[in-house]
Design an enzyme around this catalytic site. Sequence first.
Site, short mmCIF file in Angstrom:
data_model
loop_
_atom_site.label_atom_id
_atom_site.label_comp_id
_atom_site.label_asym_id
_atom_site.label_seq_id
_atom_site.Cartn_x
_atom_site.Cartn_y
_atom_site.Cartn_z
CE LYS A 36 118.70 45.40 24.13
NZ LYS A 36 117.72 46.48 24.04
NE ARG A 37 124.08 48.31 33.09
CZ ARG A 37 124.29 48.93 34.24
NH1 ARG A 37 124.34 50.25 34.30
NH2 ARG A 37 124.48 48.25 35.35
CE LYS A 58 119.55 56.16 21.44
NZ LYS A 58 120.27 55.86 22.68
CB THR A 93 115.86 54.94 23.81
OG1 THR A 93 116.84 54.51 24.75
CG2 THR A 93 114.72 55.62 24.54
CE LYS A 153 118.11 46.31 29.83
NZ LYS A 153 117.32 47.31 29.05
CG HIS A 158 112.22 55.87 33.38
ND1 HIS A 158 112.39 56.27 32.06
CD2 HIS A 158 112.19 57.00 34.10
CE1 HIS A 158 112.47 57.58 32.01
NE2 HIS A 158 112.35 58.05 33.24
C1 F58 Z 1 115.13 52.44 31.28
N1 F58 Z 1 115.41 52.39 32.68
C2 F58 Z 1 114.15 51.36 30.85
N2 F58 Z 1 116.82 52.50 34.48
O1 F58 Z 1 114.65 50.10 31.22
C3 F58 Z 1 114.00 51.43 29.34
O2 F58 Z 1 113.05 50.51 28.89
C4 F58 Z 1 113.56 52.84 28.93
O3 F58 Z 1 113.60 52.98 27.55
C5 F58 Z 1 114.50 53.88 29.54
O4 F58 Z 1 114.59 53.71 30.93
C6 F58 Z 1 114.04 55.28 29.26
O5 F58 Z 1 112.69 55.43 29.61
C7 F58 Z 1 116.65 52.63 33.13
O6 F58 Z 1 117.56 52.95 32.38
C8 F58 Z 1 118.00 52.56 35.13
O7 F58 Z 1 119.07 52.67 34.58
C9 F58 Z 1 117.93 52.42 36.62
C10 F58 Z 1 118.71 53.51 37.29
C11 F58 Z 1 118.66 53.33 38.80
C12 F58 Z 1 119.16 51.98 39.23
C13 F58 Z 1 118.41 50.88 38.52
C14 F58 Z 1 118.45 51.07 37.01
#
Ligand code: F58
Length: 797
Positions: free
Chosen positions: A535-536, A647, A643, A541, A356
């Site tokens: 978003k985060r 939406k 994602t 970003k 991811h």
């Molecule tokens: C996200 N990753 C990607 N990671 O950033 C986003 O582009 C993608 O659409 C999504 O995954 C689904 O494929 C993500 O959310 C985390 O939250 C990590 C979890 C572990 C710690 C670091 C962040």
Amino acid sequence: MNIATLPAVSTDTLRDAILSHLAYSFGKTPEAAQIEDWRMALSFAIRDRMVARWFEATRRTYEAEAKRVYYLSMEFLIGRLLEDGIVNLRLQEQARAALYDLGLDYDAVLADEPDAALGNGGLGRLAACFLESLSTLSCPAMGYGIRYEHGLFRQSFHDGRQVEAPETWLLQRHAWEFERPEARYRIGFGGQVRESGGRAVWTPEEEVDAEAFDTPIAGWQGHWVNTLRLWSAKAVHPFDLTSFNRGDFAAAAAPEALARTISRVLYPDDTTEQGKELRLKQEFFFTAAALRDILRRFDSEYDDLGRLPEKVAIQLNDTHPAIAGPELVRILHDERGIDFDTAMTLAQGTLNYTNHTLLPEALESWHEGVFGKLLPRHLQIVDRIDDAHARAHPSRGFSMRADHQVRMGELSFVMANRVNGVSALHTGLMKETVFAELNALHPEKIVNQTNGVTPRRWLLSCNPGLSELITDTIGDGWVADLERLREIEPEVEDAGWRDRFAAAKRANKATLSDWLGETQGLQVDPEAMFDIQIKRMHEYKRQHLNILEAIAHWQEIKDAPDAGWVPRIKIFAGKAAPGYAFAKDIIRLINDVSRVVNADQATREALQVAFLPNYNVTLAERLIPAADLSEQISTAGKEASGTGNMKFALNGAPTIGTLDGANVEIREHVGAENFFLFGMTAPEVTARREVEAHARQAIEADPRLARALEAVGSGVFSPDEPDRYAHIVENLSGHDYFLVASDFTDYWRAQREVDSAYADRDRWTRMAALNTARSGWFSSDRTIRGYMDDIWGAKSL
Ligand code: F58
């Protein structure tokens, strides 16, 4: 009573079921019941309707000897489940009417449910959408994760600064889970490995039990129900009676406290050694419990472990469950006596891995010290796997054990049958960068599965107005076959239909505007453009690019307040990791800008800025249907997919965005003319970083950018502490790794195109409606079909 013959659900039967649960499950009379009691009683009444289908799905899976899919994920960002259940069982009218009969407000009862935030962001929400689609597609599947007592922290602002408080979703009663005290496995850590009769025997030093809690996940129309099984850590011996009798009550309770720590919090701060160790423990804890459970089920059906790859597909959601590779090999080899090479081949045929992110800091690796201390046998197995791979590929230049580390990405790749990226661009970059060498050795392994979102939650349920218009126009087949949204496209040429589309959006905006007034004290004209970035918080970003543009725009409006500006409200929401200081500073800057800009009488008709606290799934469901403009402005090459972008498009909000992640595919689907593109491409980003003083150059070339940065740097938004943001300005004029300055000018240009497009309301409605009509491909049903066909070899029952 035979549960298969529960009466059909009329308003009366549902009302009786609610009253019955109120009395018999919760011991309350209607007079004494609080809203939480009603919410629980309604949830139980709905849950009852899933149970028969749940049993039936299990029975049919056994009967068909079907291949089962297991989705292992450290996160499931499921949000609220009651409305989801009601919508998927198509009981909305009955539930609303039953509550009305009981003198209750349906929306208030639904709003009482806590938002289960068992995830950080996209990765966790994707897992939740996938579970729903797996059920909708009748694919025998199970999600495995951790039942965190505290999910993602609760965010508030003090003086504009993020403050974190523990999240406490389990303080309120949770209606959806079934505790399974009998499904309990002992999980060990640490200890010794010795040889006995030619076999390695691991004797752990510390042990905890993993206990299962099951949540039924109903697909569309409730035809199929799968299980989300979350593990909770329990002490092997609940308390130490000897210490207790001695009067040492703290020591008596210690084993339980220690064990519970493992499933207490989502992502404990891993900046300390103890924190790192805890995270690795969490990863092994849930993965090992899941594997035991999977093998127990397999053993109950088959007696030949050689058939594991044929009957079981395990998906590793990122590297967090990567320990599944060595653990499965350990069980097969050490415990079941299969020779090492065969054990490895069987594991490799069963496991798959989704990547991811390409961000180097997010690629997990563990120092062998910590790893070996907690998992001594697994460290030996990783070394053997690495050796075996090196022997098979003598030209190999890398090692999964370089620099005294255990590199989980490489380990996952080698142990997987298929490795996938989450958008076409991301998968391509994966092949060229992080996994270039492994891809050259295993060219068939990497496949792409562009992400998707469930249309049940992200259109039907969160946007009833638009859903009703769509169903009126083409019937309700789109809910399970989202590409049928294309059928509304001819209507977009019809002015009357466009008016109805615009009215649905406008109603959503009015609802949001009322809510903003009631809860945030913000007065927002629903006619203004709702421009949303949620978003985060992360530098890649680029929320700071957005706020800089807002500042520049504000300055321009101030210069000529009567120049006929297109009114806008810029809405932000998102959490920053507690240890990520720069991201927290961006939050504070946006809050400071918001305070100054919103107080400016000369400009407030034209521009407002709001940062909403505590972004979560529920807030997303509120904001997305009311959005006019979707901000997807990451530095190209950094956002794996996104994602949220899908939406927004689905709910009729065109994107302003870079060619990054799934934005690329969204633009291809909705048409370039319905997407506001700006910025450098991924290769241009790489080239631009080589240009000396790229940020300085960009600032010198754009007086608007220079002026906005000057305002930030001189304390216009922080008069009590003028150099509060000096380091941000310094970053953006110096290193500027994420190229905010270099993309600013083009972003500004695109924003002005947005203004003129929005000013022509009919043109805008056309663009918005075409976004909806052409976003059907982004259903997670499509994504899951892709996984079933290309990765799992699983069939719909
Ligand atoms: C996200 N990753 C990607 N990671 O950033 C986003 O582009 C993608 O659409 C999504 O995954 C689904 O494929 C993500 O959310 C985390 O939250 C990590 C979890 C572990 C710690 C670091 C962040």
